[in-house]
Design a protein around this motif. Structure first.
Motif, PDB file in Angstrom:
ATOM      1  N   LEU A  16       0.838  -1.210   0.000  1.00 34.38           N
ATOM      2  CA  LEU A  16       0.000   0.000   0.000  1.00 34.38           C
ATOM      3  C   LEU A  16       0.867   1.252   0.000  1.00 34.38           C
ATOM      4  CD1 LEU A  16      -2.925  -0.742   2.486  1.00 34.38           C
ATOM      5  CD2 LEU A  16      -2.968  -0.779   0.001  1.00 34.38           C
ATOM      6  N   GLY A  17       1.981   1.195   0.720  1.00 32.72           N
ATOM      7  CA  GLY A  17       2.879   2.341   0.779  1.00 32.72           C
ATOM      8  C   GLY A  17       3.537   2.659  -0.543  1.00 32.72           C
ATOM      9  N   GLU A  18       3.548   1.688  -1.443  1.00 37.91           N
ATOM     10  CA  GLU A  18       4.147   1.891  -2.752  1.00 37.91           C
ATOM     11  C   GLU A  18       3.171   2.519  -3.738  1.00 37.91           C
ATOM     12  OE1 GLU A  18       5.506  -2.040  -3.722  1.00 37.91           O
ATOM     13  OE2 GLU A  18       7.077  -1.968  -2.194  1.00 37.91           O
ATOM     14  N   ARG A  19       1.921   2.597  -3.359  1.00 41.85           N
ATOM     15  CA  ARG A  19       0.903   3.226  -4.212  1.00 41.85           C
ATOM     16  C   ARG A  19       0.950   4.732  -4.046  1.00 41.85           C
ATOM     17  NH1 ARG A  19      -4.607  -0.229  -3.276  1.00 41.85           N
ATOM     18  NH2 ARG A  19      -3.796  -2.255  -3.869  1.00 41.85           N
ATOM     19  N   ASP A  20       0.385   5.411  -5.016  1.00 38.32           N
ATOM     20  CA  ASP A  20       0.252   6.862  -4.944  1.00 38.32           C
ATOM     21  C   ASP A  20      -1.013   7.155  -4.145  1.00 38.32           C
ATOM     22  OD1 ASP A  20       0.487   9.581  -5.359  1.00 38.32           O
ATOM     23  OD2 ASP A  20      -0.421   9.500  -7.347  1.00 38.32           O
ATOM     24  N   ILE A  21      -0.846   7.232  -2.827  1.00 37.55           N
ATOM     25  CA  ILE A  21      -1.982   7.391  -1.924  1.00 37.55           C
ATOM     26  C   ILE A  21      -2.201   8.878  -1.643  1.00 37.55           C
ATOM     27  CG2 ILE A  21      -2.858   6.889   0.395  1.00 37.55           C
ATOM     28  CD1 ILE A  21      -1.120   4.373   0.341  1.00 37.55           C
ATOM     29  N   PRO A  22      -3.437   9.348  -1.796  1.00 38.05           N
ATOM     30  CA  PRO A  22      -3.721  10.736  -1.434  1.00 38.05           C
ATOM     31  C   PRO A  22      -3.337  10.997   0.024  1.00 38.05           C
ATOM     32  CG  PRO A  22      -5.575   9.778  -2.610  1.00 38.05           C
ATOM     33  CD  PRO A  22      -4.618   8.659  -2.310  1.00 38.05           C
ATOM     34  N   GLU A  23      -2.770  12.142   0.265  1.00 39.15           N
ATOM     35  CA  GLU A  23      -2.273  12.492   1.600  1.00 39.15           C
ATOM     36  C   GLU A  23      -3.339  12.314   2.676  1.00 39.15           C
ATOM     37  OE1 GLU A  23       0.530  13.206   4.268  1.00 39.15           O
ATOM     38  OE2 GLU A  23       0.947  13.166   2.133  1.00 39.15           O
ATOM     39  N   VAL A  24      -4.572  12.632   2.350  1.00 43.65           N
ATOM     40  CA  VAL A  24      -5.662  12.545   3.318  1.00 43.65           C
ATOM     41  C   VAL A  24      -5.863  11.111   3.831  1.00 43.65           C
ATOM     42  CG1 VAL A  24      -7.483  12.257   1.596  1.00 43.65           C
ATOM     43  CG2 VAL A  24      -8.022  13.349   3.762  1.00 43.65           C
ATOM     44  N   LEU A  25      -5.409  10.129   3.082  1.00 38.10           N
ATOM     45  CA  LEU A  25      -5.611   8.734   3.471  1.00 38.10           C
ATOM     46  C   LEU A  25      -4.382   8.068   4.091  1.00 38.10           C
ATOM     47  CD1 LEU A  25      -7.688   7.464   0.423  1.00 38.10           C
ATOM     48  CD2 LEU A  25      -8.512   8.184   2.667  1.00 38.10           C
ATOM     49  N   ARG A  26      -3.251   8.731   4.056  1.00 35.37           N
ATOM     50  CA  ARG A  26      -2.022   8.116   4.581  1.00 35.37           C
ATOM     51  C   ARG A  26      -2.149   7.738   6.063  1.00 35.37           C
ATOM     52  NH1 ARG A  26       1.989   7.858   1.034  1.00 35.37           N
ATOM     53  NH2 ARG A  26       1.890   9.244  -0.743  1.00 35.37           N
ATOM     54  N   SER A  27      -2.770   8.567   6.853  1.00 36.26           N
ATOM     55  CA  SER A  27      -2.925   8.250   8.277  1.00 36.26           C
ATOM     56  C   SER A  27      -3.831   7.036   8.470  1.00 36.26           C
ATOM     57  CB  SER A  27      -3.453   9.451   9.057  1.00 36.26           C
ATOM     58  OG  SER A  27      -4.773   9.763   8.667  1.00 36.26           O
ATOM     59  N   LYS A  28      -4.768   6.827   7.542  1.00 41.44           N
ATOM     60  CA  LYS A  28      -5.652   5.660   7.629  1.00 41.44           C
ATOM     61  C   LYS A  28      -4.860   4.362   7.455  1.00 41.44           C
ATOM     62  CE  LYS A  28      -9.433   7.898   8.200  1.00 41.44           C
ATOM     63  NZ  LYS A  28      -9.953   7.988   9.559  1.00 41.44           N
ATOM     64  N   VAL A  29      -3.857   4.393   6.582  1.00 45.25           N
ATOM     65  CA  VAL A  29      -3.019   3.204   6.389  1.00 45.25           C
ATOM     66  C   VAL A  29      -2.287   2.883   7.690  1.00 45.25           C
ATOM     67  CG1 VAL A  29      -1.024   2.253   5.152  1.00 45.25           C
ATOM     68  CG2 VAL A  29      -2.777   3.534   3.906  1.00 45.25           C
ATOM     69  N   GLU A  30      -1.719   3.897   8.326  1.00 43.49           N
ATOM     70  CA  GLU A  30      -0.998   3.671   9.579  1.00 43.49           C
ATOM     71  C   GLU A  30      -1.951   3.212  10.682  1.00 43.49           C
ATOM     72  OE1 GLU A  30       1.762   3.204  12.572  1.00 43.49           O
ATOM     73  OE2 GLU A  30       1.958   3.140  10.400  1.00 43.49           O
ATOM     74  N   ASP A  31      -3.130   3.804  10.761  1.00 45.19           N
ATOM     75  CA  ASP A  31      -4.126   3.373  11.753  1.00 45.19           C
ATOM     76  C   ASP A  31      -4.475   1.901  11.548  1.00 45.19           C
ATOM     77  OD1 ASP A  31      -4.216   5.960  12.736  1.00 45.19           O
ATOM     78  OD2 ASP A  31      -6.156   6.438  11.809  1.00 45.19           O
ATOM     79  N   HIS A  32      -4.668   1.516  10.300  1.00 42.71           N
ATOM     80  CA  HIS A  32      -5.038   0.130  10.027  1.00 42.71           C
ATOM     81  C   HIS A  32      -3.873  -0.805  10.335  1.00 42.71           C
ATOM     82  CE1 HIS A  32      -7.943  -2.722   8.653  1.00 42.71           C
ATOM     83  NE2 HIS A  32      -7.032  -3.296   7.896  1.00 42.71           N
ATOM     84  N   ARG A  33      -2.650  -0.373  10.052  1.00 39.60           N
ATOM     85  CA  ARG A  33      -1.487  -1.186  10.375  1.00 39.60           C
ATOM     86  C   ARG A  33      -1.450  -1.468  11.872  1.00 39.60           C
ATOM     87  NH1 ARG A  33       2.762  -1.476  12.841  1.00 39.60           N
ATOM     88  NH2 ARG A  33       2.700   0.653  13.569  1.00 39.60           N
TER      89      ARG A  33
END
Length: 77
Positions: A16-33
């Protein structure tokens, strides 16, 4: 299991970190991790086998990944 749980979750999340993720969603990835890691650790502390932990965490991740991908596509229009 704590080190292997962290490693396993990080391996799942890494693409997921290798995708072009909109900044607004980056914290969601960390929360889910963090949530996946907590799930893995809870399962381990309750005596679940490593195979069971991998199955449950992988299933939770797959659900998140599908929803996350739909959200990114919606944001990008």
């Amino acid at each position: 299991m704590s080190n292997s749980a962290t490693k396993f979750v990080n391996e799942l999340i890494q693409p997921l970190g290798e995708r072009d993720i909109p900044e607004v969603l980056r914290s969601k990835v960390e929360d889910h991790r963090q949530n996946l890691e907590g799930l893995a650790l809870s399962l381990a502390s309750s005596g679940a086998s490593e195979e069971m932990i991998r199955q449950v965490v992988s299933g939770a991740f797959a659900s998140f990944e599908a929803e996350f991908t739909r959200t990114i596509l919606e944001i990008r229009g």
